[in-house]
Design an enzyme around this catalytic site. Structure first.
Site, mmCIF file in Angstrom:
data_model
loop_
_atom_site.group_PDB
_atom_site.id
_atom_site.type_symbol
_atom_site.label_atom_id
_atom_site.label_comp_id
_atom_site.label_asym_id
_atom_site.label_seq_id
_atom_site.Cartn_x
_atom_site.Cartn_y
_atom_site.Cartn_z
ATOM 1 N N LYS A 28 0.610 -1.398 0.109
ATOM 2 C CA LYS A 28 0.021 0.242 -0.169
ATOM 3 C C LYS A 28 1.239 1.087 0.072
ATOM 4 O O LYS A 28 1.932 1.373 0.612
ATOM 5 C CB LYS A 28 -0.764 -0.061 1.110
ATOM 6 C CG LYS A 28 -1.731 1.216 1.676
ATOM 7 C CD LYS A 28 -2.364 1.468 2.606
ATOM 8 C CE LYS A 28 -3.961 0.503 2.353
ATOM 9 N NZ LYS A 28 -4.346 -0.285 3.483
ATOM 10 N N LYS A 81 -7.294 -5.845 -3.172
ATOM 11 C CA LYS A 81 -8.375 -5.150 -2.097
ATOM 12 C C LYS A 81 -8.860 -3.898 -2.922
ATOM 13 O O LYS A 81 -8.109 -3.005 -3.044
ATOM 14 C CB LYS A 81 -7.606 -4.730 -0.773
ATOM 15 C CG LYS A 81 -7.275 -5.032 0.273
ATOM 16 C CD LYS A 81 -6.041 -4.762 0.943
ATOM 17 C CE LYS A 81 -6.907 -4.407 2.655
ATOM 18 N NZ LYS A 81 -6.071 -3.509 3.564
HETATM 19 O O1 LIG Z 1 -5.219 -2.016 5.804
HETATM 20 C C1 LIG Z 1 -4.876 -2.171 6.649
HETATM 21 C C2 LIG Z 1 -4.102 -0.116 7.061
HETATM 22 O O2 LIG Z 1 -3.005 -0.048 5.632
HETATM 23 C C3 LIG Z 1 -4.214 0.134 8.056
HETATM 24 O O3 LIG Z 1 -4.108 1.749 8.078
HETATM 25 P P1 LIG Z 1 -3.794 2.276 9.174
HETATM 26 O O4 LIG Z 1 -3.691 1.605 10.664
HETATM 27 O O5 LIG Z 1 -2.663 3.865 8.929
HETATM 28 O O6 LIG Z 1 -5.260 2.823 9.229
#
Ligand SMILES: O=C[C@H](O)COP(=O)(O)O
Length: 228
Positions: A28, A81
């Protein structure tokens, strides 16, 4: 047992996260939105670095089209996703992704806890051939349980499991949230900000924080097995 998903931005972070106890690696770009997509070549490098030790998911972006998601499915990632909208438009998008990609990859529908998620669409995702659902937040900073309440999260987990889907929870989670969320028995808890330097999801991954969350999950699971 609930598994720890850690979002990473590079092959180096992926390797460090696996070594620190992550059980799913999520590719991501946190600077590009809640579900920011990395370039397919970077996802391929992450898949290579993980080398089959744990599954890899790839976030497809905050408003992906089928082609963008297909490009990520072709990287070798196990899961792709995609975000979920609301109502008829949301249902139509789920059906379109499912029809185009359901046989090529395991799709995960990501519901926005802070955008009045349409939980009826959990059934729709299952019918469209999705493998999983996640409840996450769009706005980062305030956590999942600031965006919604525990009863709603429990309803989400139950709806996913009723449909035999993999169920994940995320949204600016911190290590202290593990004890609150694990009794709901999600399949995954997802972390980025909470396992980064200074708790800032745009900064580097901090393996010590990954280890702390992995340990908290293991301790919780052991207590549960012991009936404590
Ligand atoms: O899929 C999980 C996310 O990347 C969570 O990101 P975050 O902990 O910054 O909300």
């Amino acid at each position: 047992m609930t598994a720890l998903l850690v979002s990473v931005t590079s092959a180096a972070e992926a390797a460090a996260a696996v070594e620190a106890g992550a059980k799913v690696i999520d590719a991501k770009d946190p600077t590009a939105g809640a579900l920011g997509a990395l370039p397919p070549d970077t996802v391929r490098a992450i898949v290579a670095a993980v080398a089959g030790r744990v599954p890899v998911s790839a976030a497809a972006g905050d408003a992906p089209d089928v082609d963008a998601a297909a490009a990520l499915a072709d990287t070798g990632a196990d899961y792709v996703k995609v975000p979920v909208g609301r109502g008829e438009a949301g249902a139509a998008a789920l059906s379109a992704f499912g029809a185009a990609l359901g046989a090529r990859t395991k799709l995960v529908a990501v519901f926005a806890a802070d955008r009045e998620p349409d939980l009826d669409l959990v059934d729709t995702a299952a019918a469209a051939g999705f493998a999983g659902v996640m409840l996450d937040t769009v706005e980062k900073g305030a956590g999942l349980l600031d965006a919604t309440d525990l009863a709603e999260v429990a309803r989400f987990v139950a709806a996913g499991h009723r449909n035999k889907l993999l169920v994940g929870l995320a949204g600016s989670l911190r290590v202290v949230d593990v004890g609150t969320l694990l009794p709901l028995q999600p399949d995954l808890v997802g972390f980025r900000g909470g396992v980064c330097v200074d708790g800032d999801r745009r900064k580097a991954l901090d393996p010590a924080r990954v280890r702390a969350v992995a340990t908290a999950i293991a301790v919780h699971a052991a207590r549960r097995l012991a009936g404590a």
